[in-house]
Design a protein around this motif. Structure first.
Motif, PDB file in Angstrom:
ATOM      1  N   GLY A   6       0.824  -1.205   0.000  1.00 54.12           N
ATOM      2  CA  GLY A   6       0.000   0.000   0.000  1.00 54.12           C
ATOM      3  C   GLY A   6       0.856   1.251   0.000  1.00 54.12           C
ATOM      4  N   ILE A   7       0.261   2.360   0.416  1.00 52.31           N
ATOM      5  CA  ILE A   7       0.941   3.666   0.449  1.00 52.31           C
ATOM      6  C   ILE A   7       1.290   3.979   1.903  1.00 52.31           C
ATOM      7  CG2 ILE A   7       0.702   6.129  -0.050  1.00 52.31           C
ATOM      8  CD1 ILE A   7      -1.381   5.278  -2.208  1.00 52.31           C
ATOM      9  N   TYR A   8       2.561   4.345   2.148  1.00 48.98           N
ATOM     10  CA  TYR A   8       3.042   4.515   3.516  1.00 48.98           C
ATOM     11  C   TYR A   8       3.766   5.847   3.694  1.00 48.98           C
ATOM     12  CZ  TYR A   8       1.956  -0.369   4.466  1.00 48.98           C
ATOM     13  OH  TYR A   8       1.300  -1.560   4.647  1.00 48.98           O
ATOM     14  N   VAL A   9       3.724   6.353   4.917  1.00 48.63           N
ATOM     15  CA  VAL A   9       4.449   7.568   5.274  1.00 48.63           C
ATOM     16  C   VAL A   9       5.941   7.257   5.311  1.00 48.63           C
ATOM     17  CG1 VAL A   9       4.781   9.363   7.009  1.00 48.63           C
ATOM     18  CG2 VAL A   9       2.502   8.363   6.670  1.00 48.63           C
ATOM     19  N   THR A  10       6.740   8.013   4.568  1.00 49.34           N
ATOM     20  CA  THR A  10       8.188   7.787   4.554  1.00 49.34           C
ATOM     21  C   THR A  10       8.980   8.998   5.022  1.00 49.34           C
ATOM     22  OG1 THR A  10       8.242   8.380   2.200  1.00 49.34           O
ATOM     23  CG2 THR A  10       8.101   6.037   2.752  1.00 49.34           C
ATOM     24  N   ALA A  11       8.312  10.142   5.247  1.00 44.01           N
ATOM     25  CA  ALA A  11       9.012  11.322   5.763  1.00 44.01           C
ATOM     26  C   ALA A  11       7.991  12.295   6.342  1.00 44.01           C
ATOM     27  CB  ALA A  11       9.825  12.007   4.663  1.00 44.01           C
ATOM     28  N   ASN A  16      -8.947  13.169   4.755  1.00 45.86           N
ATOM     29  CA  ASN A  16     -10.101  13.959   5.187  1.00 45.86           C
ATOM     30  C   ASN A  16     -11.404  13.157   5.156  1.00 45.86           C
ATOM     31  OD1 ASN A  16     -10.859  16.532   6.198  1.00 45.86           O
ATOM     32  ND2 ASN A  16     -11.841  17.025   4.244  1.00 45.86           N
ATOM     33  N   GLY A  17     -11.309  11.888   5.522  1.00 42.47           N
ATOM     34  CA  GLY A  17     -12.491  11.035   5.558  1.00 42.47           C
ATOM     35  C   GLY A  17     -12.835  10.359   4.249  1.00 42.47           C
ATOM     36  N   HIS A  18     -12.128  10.704   3.176  1.00 42.66           N
ATOM     37  CA  HIS A  18     -12.359  10.070   1.878  1.00 42.66           C
ATOM     38  C   HIS A  18     -11.454   8.838   1.764  1.00 42.66           C
ATOM     39  CE1 HIS A  18     -14.710  13.472   0.249  1.00 42.66           C
ATOM     40  NE2 HIS A  18     -13.878  14.222   0.955  1.00 42.66           N
ATOM     41  N   PRO A  19     -12.016   7.638   1.524  1.00 38.64           N
ATOM     42  CA  PRO A  19     -11.201   6.425   1.413  1.00 38.64           C
ATOM     43  C   PRO A  19     -10.148   6.568   0.318  1.00 38.64           C
ATOM     44  CG  PRO A  19     -13.533   5.885   1.529  1.00 38.64           C
ATOM     45  CD  PRO A  19     -13.459   7.368   1.341  1.00 38.64           C
ATOM     46  N   ILE A  20      -9.025   5.894   0.487  1.00 38.65           N
ATOM     47  CA  ILE A  20      -7.908   6.051  -0.440  1.00 38.65           C
ATOM     48  C   ILE A  20      -8.295   5.702  -1.869  1.00 38.65           C
ATOM     49  CG2 ILE A  20      -7.009   3.726   0.006  1.00 38.65           C
ATOM     50  CD1 ILE A  20      -5.005   6.984  -0.704  1.00 38.65           C
ATOM     51  N   ARG A  74     -10.194  10.293  -7.824  1.00 32.69           N
ATOM     52  CA  ARG A  74     -10.264  11.732  -8.128  1.00 32.69           C
ATOM     53  C   ARG A  74      -8.959  12.229  -8.741  1.00 32.69           C
ATOM     54  NH1 ARG A  74     -14.017  14.914  -3.684  1.00 32.69           N
ATOM     55  NH2 ARG A  74     -15.537  13.236  -3.366  1.00 32.69           N
ATOM     56  N   PHE A  75      -7.840  11.708  -8.273  1.00 35.54           N
ATOM     57  CA  PHE A  75      -6.558  12.124  -8.851  1.00 35.54           C
ATOM     58  C   PHE A  75      -6.413  11.659 -10.289  1.00 35.54           C
ATOM     59  CE2 PHE A  75      -5.097  13.460  -4.705  1.00 35.54           C
ATOM     60  CZ  PHE A  75      -4.091  14.382  -4.994  1.00 35.54           C
ATOM     61  N   LYS A  76      -7.079  10.587 -10.654  1.00 41.61           N
ATOM     62  CA  LYS A  76      -7.015  10.127 -12.041  1.00 41.61           C
ATOM     63  C   LYS A  76      -7.714  11.092 -12.994  1.00 41.61           C
ATOM     64  CE  LYS A  76      -6.222   5.209 -11.295  1.00 41.61           C
ATOM     65  NZ  LYS A  76      -6.691   3.826 -11.478  1.00 41.61           N
ATOM     66  N   GLU A  77      -8.504  12.000 -12.451  1.00 42.86           N
ATOM     67  CA  GLU A  77      -9.118  13.031 -13.281  1.00 42.86           C
ATOM     68  C   GLU A  77      -8.095  14.092 -13.687  1.00 42.86           C
ATOM     69  OE1 GLU A  77     -12.379  14.714 -11.196  1.00 42.86           O
ATOM     70  OE2 GLU A  77     -13.394  12.799 -10.854  1.00 42.86           O
ATOM     71  N   ILE A  78      -7.014  14.239 -12.921  1.00 41.22           N
ATOM     72  CA  ILE A  78      -6.052  15.302 -13.187  1.00 41.22           C
ATOM     73  C   ILE A  78      -4.659  14.787 -13.551  1.00 41.22           C
ATOM     74  CG2 ILE A  78      -7.290  16.898 -11.653  1.00 41.22           C
ATOM     75  CD1 ILE A  78      -4.875  16.525  -9.676  1.00 41.22           C
ATOM     76  N   ILE A  79      -4.458  13.463 -13.486  1.00 48.08           N
ATOM     77  CA  ILE A  79      -3.170  12.869 -13.836  1.00 48.08           C
ATOM     78  C   ILE A  79      -3.425  11.734 -14.814  1.00 48.08           C
ATOM     79  CG2 ILE A  79      -1.105  11.676 -12.997  1.00 48.08           C
ATOM     80  CD1 ILE A  79      -1.656  12.866 -10.238  1.00 48.08           C
ATOM     81  N   GLN A  80      -2.679  11.696 -15.905  1.00 47.35           N
ATOM     82  CA  GLN A  80      -2.807  10.598 -16.853  1.00 47.35           C
ATOM     83  C   GLN A  80      -2.530   9.278 -16.134  1.00 47.35           C
ATOM     84  OE1 GLN A  80      -0.792  11.163 -20.707  1.00 47.35           O
ATOM     85  NE2 GLN A  80      -0.468  13.298 -20.104  1.00 47.35           N
ATOM     86  N   LEU A 135      -4.800   7.065   8.772  1.00 49.58           N
ATOM     87  CA  LEU A 135      -3.649   6.174   8.783  1.00 49.58           C
ATOM     88  C   LEU A 135      -3.916   4.922   9.606  1.00 49.58           C
ATOM     89  CD1 LEU A 135      -1.085   9.005   9.626  1.00 49.58           C
ATOM     90  CD2 LEU A 135      -1.489   8.065   7.339  1.00 49.58           C
ATOM     91  N   ILE A 136      -3.143   3.885   9.328  1.00 48.72           N
ATOM     92  CA  ILE A 136      -3.161   2.667  10.130  1.00 48.72           C
ATOM     93  C   ILE A 136      -1.739   2.399  10.622  1.00 48.72           C
ATOM     94  CG2 ILE A 136      -3.510   0.167  10.165  1.00 48.72           C
ATOM     95  CD1 ILE A 136      -5.686   0.452   8.161  1.00 48.72           C
ATOM     96  N   ALA A 137      -1.592   2.262  11.942  1.00 44.83           N
ATOM     97  CA  ALA A 137      -0.292   1.975  12.547  1.00 44.83           C
ATOM     98  C   ALA A 137       0.092   0.520  12.292  1.00 44.83           C
ATOM     99  CB  ALA A 137      -0.354   2.257  14.043  1.00 44.83           C
ATOM    100  N   PRO A 138       1.373   0.186  12.440  1.00 41.88           N
ATOM    101  CA  PRO A 138       1.793  -1.214  12.252  1.00 41.88           C
ATOM    102  C   PRO A 138       1.055  -2.198  13.137  1.00 41.88           C
ATOM    103  CG  PRO A 138       3.700   0.234  12.256  1.00 41.88           C
ATOM    104  CD  PRO A 138       2.527   1.088  12.627  1.00 41.88           C
ATOM    105  N   ASP A 139       0.559  -1.733  14.299  1.00 45.96           N
ATOM    106  CA  ASP A 139      -0.179  -2.641  15.192  1.00 45.96           C
ATOM    107  C   ASP A 139      -1.665  -2.726  14.852  1.00 45.96           C
ATOM    108  OD1 ASP A 139      -1.181  -0.221  16.030  1.00 45.96           O
ATOM    109  OD2 ASP A 139      -0.412  -0.346  18.072  1.00 45.96           O
ATOM    110  N   GLY A 140      -2.080  -2.060  13.759  1.00 46.89           N
ATOM    111  CA  GLY A 140      -3.464  -2.115  13.318  1.00 46.89           C
ATOM    112  C   GLY A 140      -4.340  -0.998  13.842  1.00 46.89           C
TER     113      GLY A 140
END
Length: 403
Positions: free
Chosen positions: A110-115, A132-136, A142-148, A185-190
């Motif tokens: 998945g997508i993770y915080v790296t910095a 902001n409450g919108h599932p990933i 929505r981003f696919k509307e603005i990025i190829q 976010l979800i922590a490593p412990d769930g």
């Protein structure tokens, strides 16, 4: 082969424009008309992937949606237009003066915080599940509307670049304010966590110095446009090339001599050239290295490896094509974000009211006739967040074990 890309954002950072400025509907309409009149004249072949009729329809549709629109949503509409145009180098460069001090990367899990900044380091390596409450999945849609999104690497690289941008998030109606962003976010412990991060404001907000995950990845150890490291135990000479530009105070010709001196002295078993983090510049800079490596004993199957990935774009892609076509290198990693044959050689013009710069292509580069789409690796690599956390680079592991 020379390829020059104008760094348009340098023009913008000193314009004094901010996203929250008040503009009238007439201002937006005039900018839209200016874009409609100007872009077809300056682009070398604007209608390669979109008809003029469809281009005009897109402009009309944007104009019809301008009632009660602000700068952020107007910007999002222009991004949507570039998606319809379908040229990966034709793009818009708004002024980004705010950023959430957090950065993400995509892994198999998945997508993770790296910095992050110093106040949010506790969420490093937490998984992003929404904004902001919108599932990933909705956020990505929505981003696919603005990025190829035809090339997954192209989409991923730009999605990761913009996901911490409050102006883009507001323009896509994911958030209501550019002052702060809540990441789910979800922590490593769930454990689930909602972290609200206040935006950092300033001309250099998008280039914040952040605290990164502490690991032992070789690719993160060096600095500069190009550097190398030799490991006597494995016999691997690693050459990181992350910017197709001459480095101030250290011209590439001098570096190239140093690199080949190291090869002559150490007689490495293998050479790894890392292009995974290189977004382009001038493809000719690396030319002398490629010419010399062709004559080296390292130009042999199992001895020469070139790492490519979702950030390998433009001139760096052209260099990767040269390796693939003209040497015995094994390409390792992920598909490139850039297409092998593409429009490029970017120039730009500024819209009169919003001051947004429109980057457009002035040349078509047929780098390898008949090869469409991204450059594909010979050995596909899947990256794991667990390995990343432990400083294990799967691409380097592959190169070190290859025979």
């Amino acid at each position: 082969m020379m390829k020059r890309i104008i760094i348009l954002c340098c023009i913008l950072l000193h314009s004094g424009l901010v996203f929250c400025q008040q503009l009238s509907k007439a201002d937006y309409l005039q900018d839209l008309q200016y874009l409609k009149d100007t872009l077809p004249k300056r682009h070398i072949n604007l209608f390669a992937k979109i008809s003029k009729a469809d281009f005009d329809k897109n402009i009309t549709a944007i104009a019809s949606r301008l009632a009660n629109r602000d700068y952020e949503t107007f910007t999002a509409e222009l991004f949507k237009l570039t998606v319809a145009i379908g040229d990966e180098h034709t793009h818009i460069e708004p002024v980004f003066t705010k950023a959430a001090p957090i950065r993400f990367n995509k892994f198999a899990e998945g997508i993770y915080v790296t910095a992050t900044d110093t106040t949010n380091t506790d969420v490093l390596l937490y998984q992003l599940t929404g904004v902001n409450g919108h599932p990933i999945n909705e956020v990505i849609s929505r981003f696919k509307e603005i990025i190829q999104s035809g090339n997954q690497s192209f989409f991923d690289s730009r999605f990761l670049h913009f996901i911490n941008n409050p102006a883009i998030l507001k323009g896509l109606q994911i958030t209501n304010s550019t002052d702060e962003t809540t990441f789910d976010l979800i922590a490593p412990d769930g454990k689930t966590v909602k972290r609200t991060i206040k935006s950092v404001t300033g001309e250099d907000a998008v280039n914040l110095p952040l605290i990164e995950v502490k690991n032992k990845l070789l690719s993160q150890k060096g600095k500069g446009n190009y550097w190398y490291s030799y490991d006597a135990e494995s016999g691997t000479l690693y050459f990181n090339y992350n910017n197709c530009q001459e480095q101030d105070g250290h011209p590439f010709s001098a570096f190239n001599d140093e690199l080949f001196d190291a090869i002559d002295k150490n007689k490495p078993r293998r050479l790894v050239v890392d292009l995974r983090y290189n977004g382009g510049g001038n493809s000719a800079v690396l030319g002398p290295f490629i010419e010399r490596i062709k004559q080296s004993y390292l130009n042999s199957k199992g001895k020469l490896f070139v790492l490519i990935g979702k950030q390998t774009f433009s001139s760096a892609l052209m260099n990767a094509v040269d390796f693939k076509r003209d040497t015995h290198a094994t390409l390792v990693g992920e598909p490139t974000s850039g297409s092998v044959n593409h429009y490029g050689e970017v120039r730009g013009f500024r819209l009169p009211h919003t001051k947004i710069v429109i980057g457009y292509s002035t040349r078509y580069w047929e780098n390898w006739k008949g090869h469409n789409g991204p450059l594909m690796p010979d050995a596909a690599i899947t990256y794991s967040v667990k390995n990343y956390a432990n400083g294990i680079d799967e691409a380097m592991v592959y190169a070190d074990k290859a025979r």
